[in-house]
Motif scaffolding. Structure first.
Motif, PDB file in Angstrom:
ATOM      1  N   ILE A 191       0.856  -1.175   0.000  1.00 28.93           N
ATOM      2  CA  ILE A 191       0.000   0.000   0.000  1.00 28.93           C
ATOM      3  C   ILE A 191       0.896   1.228   0.000  1.00 28.93           C
ATOM      4  CG2 ILE A 191      -1.720   1.293   1.303  1.00 28.93           C
ATOM      5  CD1 ILE A 191      -2.408  -1.655   2.473  1.00 28.93           C
ATOM      6  N   LYS A 192       0.650   2.083  -0.987  1.00 25.60           N
ATOM      7  CA  LYS A 192       1.471   3.278  -1.115  1.00 25.60           C
ATOM      8  C   LYS A 192       0.750   4.449  -0.457  1.00 25.60           C
ATOM      9  CE  LYS A 192       2.215   4.987  -5.266  1.00 25.60           C
ATOM     10  NZ  LYS A 192       2.700   5.049  -6.662  1.00 25.60           N
ATOM     11  N   THR A 193       1.445   5.131   0.426  1.00 25.61           N
ATOM     12  CA  THR A 193       0.875   6.330   1.040  1.00 25.61           C
ATOM     13  C   THR A 193       2.005   7.307   1.289  1.00 25.61           C
ATOM     14  OG1 THR A 193      -0.568   7.131   2.827  1.00 25.61           O
ATOM     15  CG2 THR A 193       1.039   5.450   3.406  1.00 25.61           C
ATOM     16  N   THR A 194       1.706   8.388   1.980  1.00 27.04           N
ATOM     17  CA  THR A 194       2.752   9.374   2.227  1.00 27.04           C
ATOM     18  C   THR A 194       2.896   9.633   3.712  1.00 27.04           C
ATOM     19  OG1 THR A 194       1.156  11.164   1.921  1.00 27.04           O
ATOM     20  CG2 THR A 194       2.522  10.570   0.025  1.00 27.04           C
ATOM     21  N   CYS A 195       4.126   9.893   4.109  1.00 26.57           N
ATOM     22  CA  CYS A 195       4.457  10.305   5.471  1.00 26.57           C
ATOM     23  C   CYS A 195       4.708  11.808   5.440  1.00 26.57           C
ATOM     24  CB  CYS A 195       5.702   9.558   5.941  1.00 26.57           C
ATOM     25  SG  CYS A 195       6.420  10.239   7.455  1.00 26.57           S
ATOM     26  N   VAL A 223       2.229   3.545  11.393  1.00 25.19           N
ATOM     27  CA  VAL A 223       3.504   4.046  11.868  1.00 25.19           C
ATOM     28  C   VAL A 223       4.456   4.030  10.686  1.00 25.19           C
ATOM     29  CG1 VAL A 223       5.443   3.656  13.424  1.00 25.19           C
ATOM     30  CG2 VAL A 223       3.118   3.172  14.200  1.00 25.19           C
ATOM     31  N   CYS A 224       5.025   5.177  10.385  1.00 22.41           N
ATOM     32  CA  CYS A 224       5.948   5.255   9.259  1.00 22.41           C
ATOM     33  C   CYS A 224       7.135   4.326   9.514  1.00 22.41           C
ATOM     34  CB  CYS A 224       6.434   6.691   9.082  1.00 22.41           C
ATOM     35  SG  CYS A 224       7.717   6.826   7.826  1.00 22.41           S
ATOM     36  N   PRO A 225       7.460   3.456   8.559  1.00 25.59           N
ATOM     37  CA  PRO A 225       8.580   2.527   8.758  1.00 25.59           C
ATOM     38  C   PRO A 225       9.937   3.227   8.747  1.00 25.59           C
ATOM     39  CG  PRO A 225       7.694   2.318   6.539  1.00 25.59           C
ATOM     40  CD  PRO A 225       6.789   3.263   7.275  1.00 25.59           C
ATOM     41  N   ASP A 226       9.988   4.445   8.256  1.00 35.46           N
ATOM     42  CA  ASP A 226      11.270   5.154   8.170  1.00 35.46           C
ATOM     43  C   ASP A 226      11.539   6.019   9.397  1.00 35.46           C
ATOM     44  OD1 ASP A 226      11.816   4.001   5.738  1.00 35.46           O
ATOM     45  OD2 ASP A 226      10.863   5.615   4.613  1.00 35.46           O
ATOM     46  N   CYS A 227      10.531   6.806   9.832  1.00 34.81           N
ATOM     47  CA  CYS A 227      10.782   7.724  10.952  1.00 34.81           C
ATOM     48  C   CYS A 227       9.978   7.343  12.198  1.00 34.81           C
ATOM     49  CB  CYS A 227      10.465   9.163  10.547  1.00 34.81           C
ATOM     50  SG  CYS A 227       8.710   9.468  10.240  1.00 34.81           S
ATOM     51  N   PHE A 228       9.153   6.276  12.105  1.00 35.90           N
ATOM     52  CA  PHE A 228       8.408   5.734  13.243  1.00 35.90           C
ATOM     53  C   PHE A 228       7.410   6.715  13.854  1.00 35.90           C
ATOM     54  CE2 PHE A 228      12.496   3.479  13.103  1.00 35.90           C
ATOM     55  CZ  PHE A 228      12.011   2.216  12.810  1.00 35.90           C
ATOM     56  N   SER A 229       6.991   7.700  13.123  1.00 38.50           N
ATOM     57  CA  SER A 229       5.955   8.592  13.642  1.00 38.50           C
ATOM     58  C   SER A 229       4.584   8.017  13.307  1.00 38.50           C
ATOM     59  CB  SER A 229       6.113  10.000  13.063  1.00 38.50           C
ATOM     60  OG  SER A 229       5.873   9.975  11.672  1.00 38.50           O
ATOM     61  N   ILE A 230       3.630   8.281  14.185  1.00 38.75           N
ATOM     62  CA  ILE A 230       2.266   7.813  13.957  1.00 38.75           C
ATOM     63  C   ILE A 230       1.555   8.805  13.053  1.00 38.75           C
ATOM     64  CG2 ILE A 230       0.055   7.297  15.055  1.00 38.75           C
ATOM     65  CD1 ILE A 230       1.649   6.608  17.593  1.00 38.75           C
ATOM     66  N   GLN A 231       0.954   8.305  12.016  1.00 42.37           N
ATOM     67  CA  GLN A 231       0.277   9.169  11.065  1.00 42.37           C
ATOM     68  C   GLN A 231      -1.184   8.737  10.982  1.00 42.37           C
ATOM     69  OE1 GLN A 231       2.276  11.243   8.669  1.00 42.37           O
ATOM     70  NE2 GLN A 231       4.050  10.779   9.937  1.00 42.37           N
ATOM     71  N   ARG A 232      -2.042   9.686  10.694  1.00 45.33           N
ATOM     72  CA  ARG A 232      -3.458   9.398  10.544  1.00 45.33           C
ATOM     73  C   ARG A 232      -3.949  10.100   9.283  1.00 45.33           C
ATOM     74  NH1 ARG A 232      -7.825   8.119  14.193  1.00 45.33           N
ATOM     75  NH2 ARG A 232      -6.334   7.794  15.849  1.00 45.33           N
ATOM     76  N   ARG A 233      -4.726   9.372   8.497  1.00 40.79           N
ATOM     77  CA  ARG A 233      -5.194   9.932   7.243  1.00 40.79           C
ATOM     78  C   ARG A 233      -6.693   9.679   7.093  1.00 40.79           C
ATOM     79  NH1 ARG A 233      -0.943  11.614   7.206  1.00 40.79           N
ATOM     80  NH2 ARG A 233       0.784  11.507   5.756  1.00 40.79           N
ATOM     81  N   PRO A 234      -7.404  10.611   6.486  1.00 42.36           N
ATOM     82  CA  PRO A 234      -8.798  10.339   6.170  1.00 42.36           C
ATOM     83  C   PRO A 234      -8.874   9.287   5.065  1.00 42.36           C
ATOM     84  CG  PRO A 234      -8.137  12.433   5.225  1.00 42.36           C
ATOM     85  CD  PRO A 234      -6.966  11.940   6.031  1.00 42.36           C
ATOM     86  N   ALA A 235      -9.884   8.437   5.148  1.00 43.87           N
ATOM     87  CA  ALA A 235     -10.078   7.413   4.119  1.00 43.87           C
ATOM     88  C   ALA A 235     -11.458   7.603   3.489  1.00 43.87           C
ATOM     89  CB  ALA A 235      -9.952   6.024   4.729  1.00 43.87           C
ATOM     90  N   THR A 236     -11.478   7.881   2.217  1.00 40.27           N
ATOM     91  CA  THR A 236     -12.755   7.954   1.513  1.00 40.27           C
ATOM     92  C   THR A 236     -13.323   6.553   1.377  1.00 40.27           C
ATOM     93  OG1 THR A 236     -11.703   7.694  -0.637  1.00 40.27           O
ATOM     94  CG2 THR A 236     -11.945   9.951   0.192  1.00 40.27           C
ATOM     95  N   SER A 237     -14.575   6.463   0.976  1.00 40.03           N
ATOM     96  CA  SER A 237     -15.193   5.136   0.832  1.00 40.03           C
ATOM     97  C   SER A 237     -14.399   4.278  -0.149  1.00 40.03           C
ATOM     98  CB  SER A 237     -16.644   5.275   0.388  1.00 40.03           C
ATOM     99  OG  SER A 237     -16.725   5.996  -0.819  1.00 40.03           O
ATOM    100  N   ARG A 238     -13.798   4.904  -1.152  1.00 40.72           N
ATOM    101  CA  ARG A 238     -13.003   4.148  -2.122  1.00 40.72           C
ATOM    102  C   ARG A 238     -11.741   3.601  -1.458  1.00 40.72           C
ATOM    103  NH1 ARG A 238      -9.019   5.801  -5.464  1.00 40.72           N
ATOM    104  NH2 ARG A 238      -8.515   4.405  -7.192  1.00 40.72           N
ATOM    105  N   VAL A 239     -11.078   4.447  -0.688  1.00 37.61           N
ATOM    106  CA  VAL A 239      -9.872   4.009   0.024  1.00 37.61           C
ATOM    107  C   VAL A 239     -10.222   2.920   1.029  1.00 37.61           C
ATOM    108  CG1 VAL A 239      -8.083   4.746   1.666  1.00 37.61           C
ATOM    109  CG2 VAL A 239      -8.641   6.189  -0.293  1.00 37.61           C
ATOM    110  N   VAL A 240     -11.360   3.092   1.725  1.00 36.18           N
ATOM    111  CA  VAL A 240     -11.795   2.079   2.691  1.00 36.18           C
ATOM    112  C   VAL A 240     -11.953   0.727   2.014  1.00 36.18           C
ATOM    113  CG1 VAL A 240     -13.733   1.339   4.140  1.00 36.18           C
ATOM    114  CG2 VAL A 240     -12.888   3.678   4.315  1.00 36.18           C
ATOM    115  N   SER A 241     -12.609   0.712   0.861  1.00 35.74           N
ATOM    116  CA  SER A 241     -12.839  -0.582   0.206  1.00 35.74           C
ATOM    117  C   SER A 241     -11.531  -1.179  -0.294  1.00 35.74           C
ATOM    118  CB  SER A 241     -13.876  -0.455  -0.915  1.00 35.74           C
ATOM    119  OG  SER A 241     -13.545   0.589  -1.781  1.00 35.74           O
ATOM    120  N   ILE A 242     -10.612  -0.339  -0.739  1.00 35.68           N
ATOM    121  CA  ILE A 242      -9.306  -0.854  -1.176  1.00 35.68           C
ATOM    122  C   ILE A 242      -8.557  -1.463   0.002  1.00 35.68           C
ATOM    123  CG2 ILE A 242      -7.013  -0.168  -2.005  1.00 35.68           C
ATOM    124  CD1 ILE A 242      -8.455   1.928  -3.773  1.00 35.68           C
TER     125      ILE A 242
END
Ligand SMILES: [Zn+2]
Length: 98
Positions: free
Chosen positions: A4-8, A37-56
């Protein structure tokens, strides 16, 4: 394995596995949020998930929890609790198991 690709906020583009992500769903709509948790800097991140992202995310096998009560914005009290929790040595274990 599914990637799963996302951004930190700090590192830019990162790649996670389904077990790295926890999805939170509300009961009133299909949108939710996901956290990781970002695997590189170990910070906890939170992102909104649209219904499309949720289903993915669900399709890739991400674990999820449903929030029974629809809730408002994060309060200062919760921010304080969170900051306090980070002072404990076992915050990461509790984060992962929650
Ligand atoms: Zn990062």
């Amino acid at each position: 394995m599914t990637t799963i690709k996302t951004t930190c906020d700090h590192c830019g583009e990162i790649h996670l596995g389904p077990s790295d992500i926890a999805l939170e769903l509300g009961t009133s709509d299909t949108d939710g949020t996901y956290r990781f948790v970002c695997p590189d800097c170990f910070s906890i991140q939170r992102r909104p998930a649209t219904s499309r992202v949720v289903s993915i995310l669900l399709a890739t096998g991400v674990s999820y929890a449903v929030n029974i009560e629809s809730r408002g914005p994060i309060t200062m009290f919760e921010v304080d609790q969170f900051a306090e929790a980070l002072n404990d040595d076992d915050w990461f274990e509790r984060f992962v198991s929650s």
